[in-house]
Design an enzyme around this catalytic site. Structure first.
Site, PDB file in Angstrom:
ATOM      1  N   GLY A 122      -4.203  -4.561   1.296  1.00 20.99           N
ATOM      2  CA  GLY A 122      -2.995  -4.444   2.101  1.00 20.99           C
ATOM      3  C   GLY A 122      -2.665  -5.704   2.866  1.00 20.99           C
ATOM      4  O   GLY A 122      -3.523  -6.520   3.173  1.00 20.99           O
ATOM      5  N   THR A 123      -1.375  -5.833   3.181  1.00 23.72           N
ATOM      6  CA  THR A 123      -0.851  -7.037   3.833  1.00 23.72           C
ATOM      7  C   THR A 123       0.571  -6.749   4.294  1.00 23.72           C
ATOM      8  O   THR A 123       1.212  -5.836   3.786  1.00 23.72           O
ATOM      9  CB  THR A 123      -0.815  -8.231   2.835  1.00 23.72           C
ATOM     10  OG1 THR A 123      -2.132  -8.685   2.594  1.00 23.72           O
ATOM     11  CG2 THR A 123      -0.033  -9.410   3.357  1.00 23.72           C
ATOM     12  N   THR A 124       1.051  -7.544   5.237  1.00 20.98           N
ATOM     13  CA  THR A 124       2.482  -7.611   5.519  1.00 20.98           C
ATOM     14  C   THR A 124       2.872  -9.081   5.576  1.00 20.98           C
ATOM     15  O   THR A 124       2.334  -9.837   6.392  1.00 20.98           O
ATOM     16  CB  THR A 124       2.835  -6.942   6.858  1.00 20.98           C
ATOM     17  OG1 THR A 124       2.465  -5.555   6.805  1.00 20.98           O
ATOM     18  CG2 THR A 124       4.328  -7.039   7.133  1.00 20.98           C
ATOM     19  N   SER A 151       1.725  -4.248   1.451  1.00 15.88           N
ATOM     20  CA  SER A 151       1.750  -2.804   1.672  1.00 15.88           C
ATOM     21  C   SER A 151       2.597  -2.413   2.880  1.00 15.88           C
ATOM     22  O   SER A 151       3.181  -1.339   2.918  1.00 15.88           O
ATOM     23  CB  SER A 151       0.315  -2.289   1.860  1.00 15.88           C
ATOM     24  OG  SER A 151      -0.305  -2.954   2.955  1.00 15.88           O
ATOM     25  N   GLY A 152       2.688  -3.295   3.876  1.00 15.81           N
ATOM     26  CA  GLY A 152       3.475  -2.982   5.067  1.00 15.81           C
ATOM     27  C   GLY A 152       4.967  -3.078   4.850  1.00 15.81           C
ATOM     28  O   GLY A 152       5.751  -2.603   5.677  1.00 15.81           O
TER      29      GLY A 152
END
Length: 240
Positions: free
Chosen positions: A18-20, A148-149
């Site tokens: 996950g990451t933004t 994912s964000g």
């Protein structure tokens, strides 16, 4: 640990990552932003990673997906852009950098799991943002979000982004958006890093997690138990 218990954990199964990451244009340049949490499934592998990587003096890239894949793509593109700059005798444009990433991503799309946002400024076209999602498509846009964000932010950006923003407005928008994603997305977290790129150069900014705004039902940041014990603020010892 016994073999049976390790088999139960299914360590070889695919992990969610996950990451933004965000890129925004404004009147005179671009602002890139990202959180700092690197996750391996439910395990936080790194809570202060830097997901905004320099490609040239005037072009940076935000990385999401597999950390290894995004890093190797960035390394290759940085090498090619360095050669390109020497041959032409001038800095590479943002479009050239984005197309190099597109070529690598598309040519290896069956092996790579990474989505990237390229942002920078050049004397020909000014500030530009290009999104290169999984598969190697390249899309020029006034703003791009990934990781994912990002699923929590599309409607927010439709409402909040506007043409002709100032540098301060654009950076405030990026920080607010990343903090919103952190509040909702368990795979995003840590601190917020931003990079502002314009004709004057590049400026990096850092926003610690305890300075970010809190949103609906989000808990206040707490010191870890180890910090509390070291400061003599821990819970009272248990007695019979």
């Amino acid at each position: 640990m016994s073999h049976s218990s390790m088999d139960d954990m299914n360590l070889n199964a695919p992990h969610s990552m996950g990451t933004t990451i965000i890129g925004v244009t404004y009147d005179g340049g671009v602002v890139l932003g990202a959180d700092s949490r690197t996750s391996t499934g439910v395990y936080v592998a790194n809570r202060c990673s830097d997901k905004i990587t320099q490609l040239t003096d005037n072009v940076y890239v935000c990385r999401s997906g597999s950390a290894a894949d995004s890093q190797v793509v960035s390394d290759y593109v940085r090498h090619f852009l360095h050669q390109h700059t020497i041959q032409l005798g001038q800095p590479a444009t943002v479009k050239v950098a984005a197309n190099l990433i597109r070529l690598l991503s598309y040519g290896n799309k069956n092996m790579l799991q990474t989505g990237l946002i390229v942002g920078g400024w050049d004397k020909y076209e000014g500030g530009k943002i290009y999104g290169v999602p999984l598969g190697g498509t390249v899309v020029e846009a006034p703003f791009a979000i990934g990781g994912s964000g990002s699923s929590y932010l599309y409607g927010f950006f439709d409402q909040a982004w506007k043409e002709g923003m100032t540098k301060e407005e654009a950076e405030a928008l990026v920080v607010k958006a990343v903090s919103l994603a952190i509040a909702r997305d368990g795979a995003s977290g840590g601190v917020v890093r931003t990079v502002v790129i314009n004709s004057e150069g590049v400026k990096r900014n850092f926003y610690p997690g305890d300075t970010l705004p809190l949103w609906h039902e989000e808990l206040e940041p707490q010191n870890s138990l180890l910090d509390m014990l070291a400061a003599g603020e821990g819970p009272a010892p248990m007695t019979e």
